[in-house]
Scaffold this motif. Structure first.
Motif, short mmCIF file in Angstrom:
data_model
loop_
_atom_site.label_atom_id
_atom_site.label_comp_id
_atom_site.label_asym_id
_atom_site.label_seq_id
_atom_site.Cartn_x
_atom_site.Cartn_y
_atom_site.Cartn_z
N ASP A 32 17.96 -25.12 5.83
CA ASP A 32 18.43 -26.30 4.54
C ASP A 32 19.82 -26.63 5.05
O ASP A 32 20.47 -27.19 4.22
CB ASP A 32 18.21 -25.48 3.39
CG ASP A 32 16.68 -25.46 2.88
OD1 ASP A 32 15.90 -26.17 3.78
OD2 ASP A 32 16.44 -24.49 2.13
N ASP A 33 20.18 -26.17 6.18
CA ASP A 33 21.78 -26.64 6.30
C ASP A 33 22.78 -26.17 5.36
O ASP A 33 23.72 -26.84 5.20
CB ASP A 33 21.86 -27.92 6.70
CG ASP A 33 21.11 -28.55 7.89
OD1 ASP A 33 21.18 -27.82 8.94
OD2 ASP A 33 20.60 -29.40 8.02
N PHE A 34 22.40 -25.06 4.70
CA PHE A 34 23.40 -24.78 3.53
C PHE A 34 24.30 -23.61 4.23
O PHE A 34 25.67 -23.50 3.78
CB PHE A 34 22.45 -23.98 2.55
CG PHE A 34 23.45 -23.25 1.42
CD1 PHE A 34 23.62 -24.02 0.41
CD2 PHE A 34 23.80 -21.75 1.27
CE1 PHE A 34 24.57 -23.33 -0.40
CE2 PHE A 34 24.10 -21.37 0.46
CZ PHE A 34 24.72 -22.32 -0.53
N LEU A 35 24.06 -22.97 5.20
CA LEU A 35 25.22 -22.04 6.11
C LEU A 35 25.24 -22.31 7.33
O LEU A 35 24.39 -22.73 8.10
CB LEU A 35 24.47 -20.54 5.99
CG LEU A 35 24.69 -19.58 4.76
CD1 LEU A 35 23.90 -18.54 4.56
CD2 LEU A 35 26.16 -19.36 4.48
N MET A 36 26.51 -22.30 7.91
CA MET A 36 26.74 -22.64 9.29
C MET A 36 26.41 -21.46 10.08
O MET A 36 25.84 -21.59 11.12
CB MET A 36 28.12 -23.02 9.48
CG MET A 36 28.91 -22.84 10.81
SD MET A 36 28.27 -24.56 11.50
CE MET A 36 28.93 -24.37 13.08
#
Length: 200
Positions: A32-36
């Motif tokens: 979900d592109d929440f963490l790199m």
């Protein structure tokens, strides 16, 4: 928006670390592109420093142990990775990471299953390390919680400790049970449990 990184005592990219909670959290968050990224910290590489720490503690306090709760340990651990100089956001599974001093450009959040006070008291660690060291550890943890934007706990027991034992404003303490990040579609693929017991 600053890039987010997951941090713990261990490597969240490894499914075998800490009941695989960080691994699945990282996978779901990346999707979900929440963490790199998850920081690949390797505490096993610090065995030599643990021995030195225990020797130093034994010589100067008459006790040994507690290396993993020291700021020295946290500094050695975080030195294993390179982080960008620009502002970043950290989600830490360990309330004594990152080490002090925490860079001002870092935004800090915690997702924990217990406070260090609870760990000390529940596992008898408070009987194995010096009282002065315990006080220093808990004071450092309190400062970390105060700096954090939010403290997310896996149970109400931990949340109550954050609020009551550490004096943290309840408005930034939340409860999200462990496993909330699991993919429910994958759970349906698990084999069925045992049949219900039948009466004779």
């Amino acid at each position: 928006m600053p890039k987010r990184y997951l941090m713990l005592v261990g490597d969240p990219n490894d499914i075998n670390i800490w009941s695989n909670i960080p691994y699945y959290f990282l996978q779901a968050a990346r999707k979900d592109d929440f963490l790199m990224a998850g920081l690949p910290l390797k505490p096993a590489q610090l065995k030599f420093w643990r021995l030195l720490w225990n020797l130093w503690q034994l010589l100067f306090t008459g006790q040994r142990g507690g290396f993993q709760y020291s700021n020295y340990f946290a500094r050695l651990l975080i030195a294993q990775v390179s982080l960008p100089p620009e502002p970043i956001e950290i989600i830490s599974h360990f309330p004594l990471l990152p080490p002090e001093p925490i860079p001002v450009q870092w935004q800090l959040n915690y997702y924990i299953d217990a406070t260090t006070k609870q760990v000390f008291e529940s596992y008898g660690i408070d009987q194995k390390v010096g009282k002065n060291f315990q006080a220093e550890v808990l004071a450092r943890e309190t400062r970390n919680f105060q700096k954090a934007k939010r403290i997310i706990c896996m149970c109400h027991w931990a949340a109550d400790s954050v609020i009551n034992d550490y004096g943290i404003d309840p408005s930034k303490v939340f409860v999200i049970p462990g496993g909330a990040n699991l993919d429910e579609a994958l759970l349906t693929q698990l084999p069925p449990g045992p049949p219900p017991l039948s009466s004779p």
